[in-house]
Design an enzyme around this catalytic site. Structure first.
Site, short mmCIF file in Angstrom:
data_model
loop_
_atom_site.label_atom_id
_atom_site.label_comp_id
_atom_site.label_asym_id
_atom_site.label_seq_id
_atom_site.Cartn_x
_atom_site.Cartn_y
_atom_site.Cartn_z
N GLU A 93 30.55 -13.74 -3.81
CA GLU A 93 29.55 -12.78 -4.26
C GLU A 93 30.16 -11.80 -5.26
OE1 GLU A 93 26.85 -12.87 -0.26
OE2 GLU A 93 27.76 -10.98 -0.80
N CYS A 106 31.83 -5.42 -9.13
CA CYS A 106 32.69 -5.62 -7.97
C CYS A 106 32.83 -7.13 -7.80
CB CYS A 106 32.02 -4.99 -6.75
SG CYS A 106 32.89 -5.29 -5.22
N CYS A 113 37.59 -14.74 3.89
CA CYS A 113 38.78 -13.90 3.98
C CYS A 113 39.49 -14.21 5.30
CB CYS A 113 38.40 -12.42 3.95
SG CYS A 113 39.82 -11.31 3.91
N CYS A 117 39.16 -8.31 9.58
CA CYS A 117 38.88 -6.90 9.88
C CYS A 117 37.59 -6.87 10.69
CB CYS A 117 38.71 -6.10 8.59
SG CYS A 117 40.20 -6.02 7.59
N CYS A 120 34.09 -5.84 9.02
CA CYS A 120 33.70 -6.37 7.71
C CYS A 120 32.94 -7.69 7.87
CB CYS A 120 34.93 -6.58 6.85
SG CYS A 120 34.56 -7.26 5.22
N GLU A 161 40.98 -10.89 0.17
CA GLU A 161 42.10 -9.95 0.09
C GLU A 161 42.89 -10.29 -1.18
OE1 GLU A 161 43.39 -7.16 1.19
OE2 GLU A 161 45.07 -7.59 -0.14
N SER A 192 42.03 -3.55 -4.84
CA SER A 192 42.02 -2.92 -3.52
C SER A 192 42.64 -3.87 -2.50
CB SER A 192 40.58 -2.60 -3.12
OG SER A 192 40.54 -2.05 -1.83
N SER A 215 43.15 0.25 1.60
CA SER A 215 42.17 0.52 2.66
C SER A 215 42.91 0.99 3.90
CB SER A 215 41.37 -0.75 2.97
OG SER A 215 40.70 -1.17 1.80
N LEU A 216 42.85 2.27 4.15
CA LEU A 216 43.62 2.87 5.23
C LEU A 216 42.89 2.72 6.57
CD1 LEU A 216 46.30 4.37 5.36
CD2 LEU A 216 45.06 6.50 4.98
N ASN A 292 28.77 0.90 6.19
CA ASN A 292 27.51 0.19 5.95
C ASN A 292 27.32 -0.78 7.09
OD1 ASN A 292 27.16 1.40 3.36
ND2 ASN A 292 28.72 0.01 2.59
N CYS A 334 29.80 -2.21 0.34
CA CYS A 334 31.16 -2.58 0.77
C CYS A 334 31.09 -3.26 2.12
CB CYS A 334 32.03 -1.35 0.95
SG CYS A 334 32.24 -0.37 -0.50
N1 SAH Z 1 40.41 -6.82 1.25
C1 SAH Z 1 40.47 -5.73 0.32
C2 SAH Z 1 39.31 -5.78 -0.64
C3 SAH Z 1 37.96 -5.55 0.00
S1 SAH Z 1 37.47 -3.98 -0.50
C4 SAH Z 1 40.57 -4.42 1.06
O1 SAH Z 1 40.46 -4.44 2.27
O2 SAH Z 1 40.84 -3.40 0.42
C5 SAH Z 1 36.27 -3.61 0.58
C6 SAH Z 1 36.39 -2.16 1.03
O3 SAH Z 1 35.24 -1.93 1.84
C7 SAH Z 1 37.60 -1.93 1.92
O4 SAH Z 1 38.09 -0.63 1.76
C8 SAH Z 1 37.02 -2.09 3.31
O5 SAH Z 1 37.76 -1.35 4.26
C9 SAH Z 1 35.64 -1.53 3.13
N2 SAH Z 1 34.63 -2.08 4.03
C10 SAH Z 1 34.62 -3.26 4.67
N3 SAH Z 1 33.50 -3.40 5.41
C11 SAH Z 1 32.78 -2.27 5.21
C12 SAH Z 1 31.50 -1.84 5.66
N4 SAH Z 1 30.75 -2.60 6.43
N5 SAH Z 1 31.07 -0.63 5.25
C13 SAH Z 1 31.81 0.14 4.41
N6 SAH Z 1 32.99 -0.25 3.92
C14 SAH Z 1 33.48 -1.43 4.33
#
Ligand code: SAH
Length: 343
Positions: A93, A106, A113, A117, A120, A161, A192, A215-216, A292, A334
């Site tokens: 996507e 984006c 992936c 996580c 996600c 990732e 990211s 992404s912390l 989200n 996201c």
């Molecule tokens: N794998 C990479 C790139 C994905 S970026 C990474 O983790 O950085 C997607 C961003 O959205 C990341 O910061 C992730 O933590 C965040 N994310 C994932 N699921 C989400 C959700 N349901 N709502 C808001 N942010 C989310």
């Protein structure tokens, strides 16, 4: 017809194909010009080519390695999500997010992936494939063709990732940046990562000029491990160490993303820990992303809780932004990318 699309071939193979069709080398620069400067969507749109040549090229290779298979517009009627299919049949996507000042896309770096996580939606797909450089770039070429405004920024925040597909992602970013390619400034390209430590080190060592976001999402190892299994082998302390090294060695800004999850990582204590964790960073920004919601068990904190969290961060010496994702009504926010709402 060849298994690979024309734009993913090496230059040498592209020249071979053209010479087999009795074409000279200048055709290749014409093709590159049509692709990178004019964003044509197929061979037929190369208007200065004889029809006989176009027909032969069509029989030899498809032009791009992706097909758009669905497209939805958000209620704000600005954000648009596209589902595309690779030649292996996997889906990815891309999301187009025009605002007054910018036109950000984006993009995905993988189909599915492997990181799992817990919050996600992409995780539910598992890992399907790495995208090569051409597959990454094609997302931008396609959407540029559809958008009436020049794409100003690219974020590698779609599916996947990026640092587990490091080589191809860097190649694609370089091609994006290349004056003979798309010619986008390196500061407009953000990668990211969920925190692949060895690759953050490599990124620092090779002095890549693209922006880095991490992404912390947690303030203790236990908490972060419970939502991001990658934390088991890439612990928080080490992550903060390599982050510090990045901003100090390269004197560059680093963005930390922090997805705010109700009753998981949204307490005032979390905010305080965040402040001390990031206090020693030379140049960092913090981007708070209220969760989200997807099918899972996680919830977005209430407005009051989000506010309390942000208030507790006020003593910070670094800039803080709150990102209200666009397009959540079409699952384009996201972490909502799971190729679900297909037509
Ligand atoms: N794998 C990479 C790139 C994905 S970026 C990474 O983790 O950085 C997607 C961003 O959205 C990341 O910061 C992730 O933590 C965040 N994310 C994932 N699921 C989400 C959700 N349901 N709502 C808001 N942010 C989310």
């Amino acid at each position: 017809i060849n298994k690979k699309s024309f734009i993913e071939l090496r230059e040498k193979d592209q020249i071979d194909i053209l010479s087999n069709l009795n074409e000279k080398k200048f055709r290749l620069s014409q093709i590159n010009n049509w692709v990178f400067k004019n964003h044509v969507s197929n061979w037929r749109e190369m208007k200065n080519f004889p029809l006989s040549l176009i027909e032969k090229l069509e029989k030899t290779n498809s032009l791009y390695p992706l097909k758009i298979i669905a497209n939805s517009k958000a209620d704000d009627s600005m954000t648009q999500k596209f589902i595309m299919q690779t030649m292996k049949g996997n889906k990815i996507e891309s999301v187009l997010m025009p605002t007054k000042k910018r036109n950000t896309i984006c993009i995905s770096s993988q189909s599915g992936c492997a990181l799992d996580c817990k919050f996600c939606a992409t995780a539910s797909l598992g890992f399907l494939q790495n995208l090569n450089e051409a597959e990454i770039i094609s997302q931008i070429i396609y959407l540029q063709k559809i958008s009436n405004k020049r794409i100003s920024n690219v974020v590698f925040m779609g599916m996947g990732e990026p640092f587990l597909n490091y080589k191809n992602v860097i190649k694609a970013a370089k091609l994006l940046n290349d004056p003979n390619g798309i010619n986008m400034g390196s500061k407009r390209i953000t990668i990211s990562t969920a925190g692949v430590i060895s690759k953050i080190e490599e990124f620092t060592k090779s002095k890549e000029k693209f922006k880095l976001a991490i992404s912390l999402n947690g303030t203790t190892n236990e908490q972060r491990t419970s939502i991001m299994p990658i934390n088991i082998k890439n612990s928080l302390d080490e992550l903060l160490n390599v982050s510090r090294k990045y901003t100090e060695t390269l004197n560059r800004w680093l963005t930390f993303e922090y997805v705010l999850l109700k009753e998981i990582n949204d307490s005032v204590e979390d905010a305080k820990r965040l402040l001390s964790m990031l206090a020693g960073m030379k140049k960092c920004k913090l981007n708070i992303i209220p969760y989200n919601e997807t099918d899972g068990e996680f919830r977005r904190p209430d407005k009051d809780q989000i506010e309390n969290f942000v208030i507790a961060l006020r003593p910070a010496k670094f800039p803080i932004t709150v990102r209200w994702s666009k397009g959540t009504d079409i699952d384009a926010g996201c972490g909502q990318l799971a190729t679900r709402n297909q037509v």
